[in-house]
Motif scaffolding. Sequence first.
Motif, PDB file in Angstrom:
ATOM      1  N   TYR A 199     -15.900   0.018 -15.604  1.00 46.24           N
ATOM      2  CA  TYR A 199     -15.963   0.487 -14.224  1.00 46.24           C
ATOM      3  C   TYR A 199     -16.762  -0.486 -13.373  1.00 46.24           C
ATOM      4  CZ  TYR A 199     -16.313   3.969 -10.501  1.00 46.24           C
ATOM      5  OH  TYR A 199     -16.215   4.642  -9.321  1.00 46.24           O
ATOM      6  N   THR A 205     -18.638   6.747 -10.646  1.00 43.50           N
ATOM      7  CA  THR A 205     -18.453   7.871 -11.576  1.00 43.50           C
ATOM      8  C   THR A 205     -19.382   7.837 -12.798  1.00 43.50           C
ATOM      9  OG1 THR A 205     -16.190   7.677 -10.883  1.00 43.50           O
ATOM     10  CG2 THR A 205     -16.671   9.317 -12.541  1.00 43.50           C
ATOM     11  N   SER A 229     -10.953  17.348  -5.057  1.00 42.91           N
ATOM     12  CA  SER A 229     -11.312  16.120  -5.760  1.00 42.91           C
ATOM     13  C   SER A 229     -11.955  16.480  -7.096  1.00 42.91           C
ATOM     14  CB  SER A 229     -12.302  15.315  -4.905  1.00 42.91           C
ATOM     15  OG  SER A 229     -13.151  14.576  -5.746  1.00 42.91           O
ATOM     16  N   LYS A 260     -14.090  14.896  -8.871  1.00 44.26           N
ATOM     17  CA  LYS A 260     -15.534  14.699  -8.995  1.00 44.26           C
ATOM     18  C   LYS A 260     -16.292  15.829  -8.317  1.00 44.26           C
ATOM     19  CE  LYS A 260     -16.976  10.234  -8.469  1.00 44.26           C
ATOM     20  NZ  LYS A 260     -16.818   8.907  -7.836  1.00 44.26           N
ATOM     21  N   ILE A 262     -12.019  11.034 -16.671  1.00 44.18           N
ATOM     22  CA  ILE A 262     -11.823  10.830 -15.236  1.00 44.18           C
ATOM     23  C   ILE A 262     -11.968   9.353 -14.897  1.00 44.18           C
ATOM     24  CG2 ILE A 262     -12.796  11.328 -12.988  1.00 44.18           C
ATOM     25  CD1 ILE A 262     -13.614  14.002 -14.106  1.00 44.18           C
ATOM     26  N   SER A 284      -9.225   7.039 -13.222  1.00 40.73           N
ATOM     27  CA  SER A 284      -9.398   6.361 -11.936  1.00 40.73           C
ATOM     28  C   SER A 284      -9.329   4.854 -12.120  1.00 40.73           C
ATOM     29  CB  SER A 284     -10.702   6.784 -11.259  1.00 40.73           C
ATOM     30  OG  SER A 284     -11.783   6.197 -11.906  1.00 40.73           O
ATOM     31  N   THR A 334      -5.540   4.364 -12.078  1.00 46.39           N
ATOM     32  CA  THR A 334      -4.780   4.756 -10.902  1.00 46.39           C
ATOM     33  C   THR A 334      -5.545   4.597  -9.614  1.00 46.39           C
ATOM     34  OG1 THR A 334      -5.560   7.006 -11.045  1.00 46.39           O
ATOM     35  CG2 THR A 334      -3.561   6.504 -12.227  1.00 46.39           C
ATOM     36  N   GLY A 335      -6.883   4.582  -9.685  1.00 45.04           N
ATOM     37  CA  GLY A 335      -7.686   4.435  -8.485  1.00 45.04           C
ATOM     38  C   GLY A 335      -7.836   5.695  -7.668  1.00 45.04           C
ATOM     39  N   THR A 336      -7.667   6.862  -8.259  1.00 50.95           N
ATOM     40  CA  THR A 336      -7.856   8.075  -7.481  1.00 50.95           C
ATOM     41  C   THR A 336      -8.560   9.143  -8.318  1.00 50.95           C
ATOM     42  OG1 THR A 336      -6.766   9.857  -6.312  1.00 50.95           O
ATOM     43  CG2 THR A 336      -5.550   8.871  -8.098  1.00 50.95           C
ATOM     44  N   ASP A 337      -9.156  10.102  -7.598  1.00 56.31           N
ATOM     45  CA  ASP A 337      -9.830  11.211  -8.262  1.00 56.31           C
ATOM     46  C   ASP A 337      -9.251  12.548  -7.833  1.00 56.31           C
ATOM     47  OD1 ASP A 337     -11.699   9.879  -9.839  1.00 56.31           O
ATOM     48  OD2 ASP A 337     -12.967   9.503  -8.106  1.00 56.31           O
ATOM     49  N   TYR A 364      -3.155  14.354 -10.790  1.00 61.60           N
ATOM     50  CA  TYR A 364      -3.090  14.439 -12.245  1.00 61.60           C
ATOM     51  C   TYR A 364      -1.782  15.067 -12.718  1.00 61.60           C
ATOM     52  CZ  TYR A 364      -7.977  13.147 -12.973  1.00 61.60           C
ATOM     53  OH  TYR A 364      -9.162  12.472 -13.032  1.00 61.60           O
TER      54      TYR A 364
END
Lengths: 682, 101, 522
Positions: free
Chosen positions: C101, C243, C300, C302, C349, C353, C356-359, C364
């Motif tokens: 990360y 994260t 989200s 997170k 997670i 991410s 894919t670069g998203t949360d 999902y």
Amino acid sequence: MEAIYEYAWLIPVFPLLGAALVGIGLISFNQATNRLRQANAVLILTLMGAAAVFSFALLSSQIQGHEPFVRTFEWAAAGDFRLTMGYTVDHLTTLMLAVVTTVAILVMIYTDGYMAHEKSYARFYAYLSLFSASMLGLVISPNLVQVYIFWELVGMCSYLLIGFWYDRKGAADACQKAFVTNRVGDFGLLLGMLGLYWATGSFEFDIMGERLETLVSSGSLSAGLAVLFAILVFLGPVAKSAQFPLHVWLPDAMEGPTPISALIHAATMVAAGVFLVARMFPVFEQLPTVMNVIAWTGGVTAFLGATIAITQNDIKKGLAYSTMSQLGYMVMAMGVGAYTAGLFHLMTHAYFKAMLFLGSGSVIHGMEEVVGHDPTLAQDMRLMGNLRKYMPITAITFLIGTLAICGIPPFAGFWSKDEILSLTFQANPILWLIGYITAGMTAFYMFRMYFMTFEGEFRGKDAEIKGVLKAEAAGVYAFGPGAMHAQELGTHQDHDDHHHADTPHESPLTMTFPLMALAVPSMLIGLLGMPWANRFEAFIHAPGEIIEEAHGAFDWGEFLIAGGSSVGIGLLGITLASLMYARKSINPAAIAKKIEPLYWLSRNKWYLDDINYKVFVQGSRRIARQVLEVDSKVVDGIVNLTGFVTLVTGEGLKYFENGRAQFYALIVFGAVLGLVVVFGVT
Amino acid sequence: MQLQYFLLLAAALFCIGVYGLVTSRNAVRVLMSIELMLNAVNLNLMAFSNYLDPAMIKGQIFAVFVITVAAAEAAVGLAILLAIYRNRDTVDMEQFNLLKW
Amino acid sequence: MDVANLASQLNAGLILPEGIVIITLLLVLVVDLIQGRKANRVTPYIGIGGLLASLGAIAFQWDNPVSNAFLGSFSSDPLSLVFRAIIVLSAMVTIMISIRYVEQSGTSLGEFITILLTASVGGMVLSGANELVTIFVALETLSISSYLLTGYMKRDPRSNEAALKYLLIGASSSALFLYGVSLLYGLSGGQTELVAIATNLAASDQSLGLVIALVFVIAGVAFKISAVPFHQWTPDVYEGSPTPVVAFLSVGSKAAGFALATRMLITVFPLLTDEWHFVFTALAILSMVLGNIVALAQTSMKRLLAYSSIGQAGFVMIGLIAATEVGYASMLFYLFIYLFMNLGGFACIILFSLRTGTDQISEYAGLYQKDPLITLGLSLCLLSLGGIPPLAGFFGKLYLFWAGWQAGLYTLVLVGLFTSVISIYYYIRVVKMMVVKEPQEMSEVVKNYPKVTWDLPGLKSLQVALVLTVVATTLIGILSNPVFTLATDSVNNTPFLKLDLARTGTQPVAVLPEAIAPANPL
């Protein structure tokens, strides 16, 4: 000798291992595993064999008088809360182990022949092995929690296997029905179990019994509550052992492949209910009300099952109702306190009923070659006849099984059934009468089945009967809760065109061998329990009960009267059946005409399915429709409202999170101030 | 002079710090308000130390630690503020609400 | 007192685990300075190795009868050992899941690890600190390092904002805490050691000042364990921070908070037991209700886990309030398993991410078909958090609720049961999203899911961490008893808890303050 006890936990682990290996193989290398076919079967059979050897070693050790063995470890413990897991090896356990493993092995051998052309051959073996593991685990469980866990597991395997041909609508419906019905029972069991734990603080059977007795006698627990818990627990066996009124799933469960019917729905899983009653005996014993409920449930079920079985034309359905009726006997025996007799019948029944089911499977297998793979045709006895000529081994073994179930000496059923009846007579003559009449009916319907299937003329090519059957199937099923419609059934008919043969022929050795093997215990095992030399009773008896060594003073007169009368009514049934179905000197149709309402009552299973359907399914639908208005606004409303309010609260509260750090700080200071004020004021 | 006066002064200073922290729009002022609160605590410690614990003077030592830590905190705070100023070109607390709900 | 005598009384060996971590962080710093960019391949493993060594040192101290060091400023009793082990483990897993990360974000890995290790040292010292100055310094070491970690993605305005918010709220709560501590110093007549304070407080009469001190101290503690209403930083900070940092904050930092709460409240405020139990009951109920309800409305992942961690903190508080042997043990047990299930969830997670670069939770959808490993891991961890048997979380909750029920905390346990039902709903929602969706319902992100590879640097360690935590989550469920026995042992062998348990005896907690206060000279 201790070593085999130390490693007794391996017994359920062996088949589990088999199931896991084949299962992993199926998941990861599906095609390769499927191609291996018999290698899977051999693996699973070997492991099962190991378990069987183990079980018999334990059994012989127990017979030689080894102390019962319990090994537990704490699974979870917090303060005075203890949840122990482990295994126990005592007389009852080893008996059940021996029965389960032998039947399982023979069924597995049989499966090879029966499912030879099935594409999910390996999957079937994996399920079978998984089921055996769960059942063996259930048997060795030392406490109620563990029993419950395995109880659910065997249930789950049973659904998997009933629905094995999930593309058949009947199978899918039956699977669902079994699931729903069993949920009712299991929920009761769970509630009762927790209630008993609340009252006694233990899940161990004997401790539970002892403490319950002290509690009730000291008055700190009302007897009513104790009865309620016990009856709730008994609901579990009611569902699992197909006792009235939760019996409806068992006949439908015959949609599953026949080896399953033999193993799960005749010999082992359905007997788990009786087994649990036996295990819970220390608790039930002290509550006469509960014992009465159990006895009457058993009696009613026995009678009901027999009356319905009389008119069944589907060979497997007939056997299913007969199973239900026999389970009723066992439960009744438990209820009147005839612990030994009930378990003795459980054992003999496991062998001869498994054999009968496997025999019916063999018959169906033979018939399928003539009429095609349509269960409505291949399983209907009206299309059979004279199969003795074509399938001699099946016929002889089936006859042995029939004689055993009818209670003709010296076959196994006689001894166990006679013992139940004579003990019931001492406890409750009315129940005895019910049992006695049931015994007559049993003889009648079993021989009806035998004569229709194996004697007379072969009717398999009779197009007229086939037509009638198909029409009837369409009509009959339209009644049923499964709501099978003619159109849906029609989908199966496409396969009918390629008939291989005009006459059925004997099944392969893998199928006949288990039949022959099971015939031996069906004939002989009853001799263990001869009333004047009851070796079985010496081995299995209710906990706490002392077997008096008074066998010398055996009352021959009483035995001969009791035994003679039950043989008498058996013979009466047989004669009637032979007159009606073998000699044709009495026309059954004419009798049916005369007592038409009764005939249809039986034929339609006392309309219980229909009542179920009308009252519970349709009734609830109607009520639902009527109160739809209210429902949608009140009941639904409240449920949805709770969810909605929660969600809206969530949505609303999240806006407190307004992203401004200073607001957060303000809340922190506010909270501190608030707390100080609260304490300052008080 | 009595101990109470010092305590009252410290409490007042603390409250001023709280007020400043909650109301200031400029982030630097918010950081300064935090310093104010910590200094109120220092005052408390010194007063207690002087009146109740003149022999061991633990309070004074504690105060030294508080000052040190406050300096570290301020340094980190300013560093973060600097980074945020580079990215957003503002130190206005009202603007910092990318993260919410 | 000569120097040699003094040195022998210090028992400095008891802070060996902290010492190892400090040496490790210096080593990481030096290696990073010398080797520059190349050091990225070495530093994380130095860090992990150091933490492992520290864990070994902790295990080695388990049976050590000497528990006081530095003249009573620091105690290395079994309770602190358990908390320190939890913190070290969480730091270790955090490093394992952060390598990829941090590298992908283009910031320096060596510094990240250094700061993370500093934070762990702070948390570790806090777990055993027995004296006000030590507590304060340790707390601030943990906090300031956490602010830095939170703002580590310095080019990301969201990370900056999270750091600023965390710093502001954190600094104000530590100011509150410090104010309370200064009052304690005064009220006890110039004592800074917790036991001495308690003794002196018992001699003086109970006053409003003591209550104020208690409330202020609780404010500082509640901030760390993010109990409602001191929780509001949590979702924002969790959403904005990197994260892996969130993973550490939610486990390591929270465990340190609980360590502080346990030691300080029990030792210093035996007179006000009912008051602080009352406050914590309120905080626990608010946390369980608000945390779990607001989690329902999150989009989200997170933020969802942020609210979930607020709710989980509420559950853990039940064990603290129960104030029985089983209560404390179940609190330790829950924190221990929470370590695995929460970090396992974060590992999944992070992996998602990274790919894919998203949360966003909605992204999902249908992941099952593309990446079974993440789906399985995340499902198990979430179900465990929700308390589905036979996973670890179920037993954790079982023990907590059982302890609460035994201690007579019926309201708390009922609220706990009710809110865990709610929590199951939102955990299952995510699982359903991943598993049940048909291929055509797949989210765009999942449709364009990259091919699953583990070749990139740092992914291997992430994979190992994921598998380990998920296996632990499952296994501890089945074999919960040894771990629970360990927790019970540590509670039983901890002097101050033993004292407390002896004092309260078997009495239920809900006794009026008058009933206890005069009867206890301590």
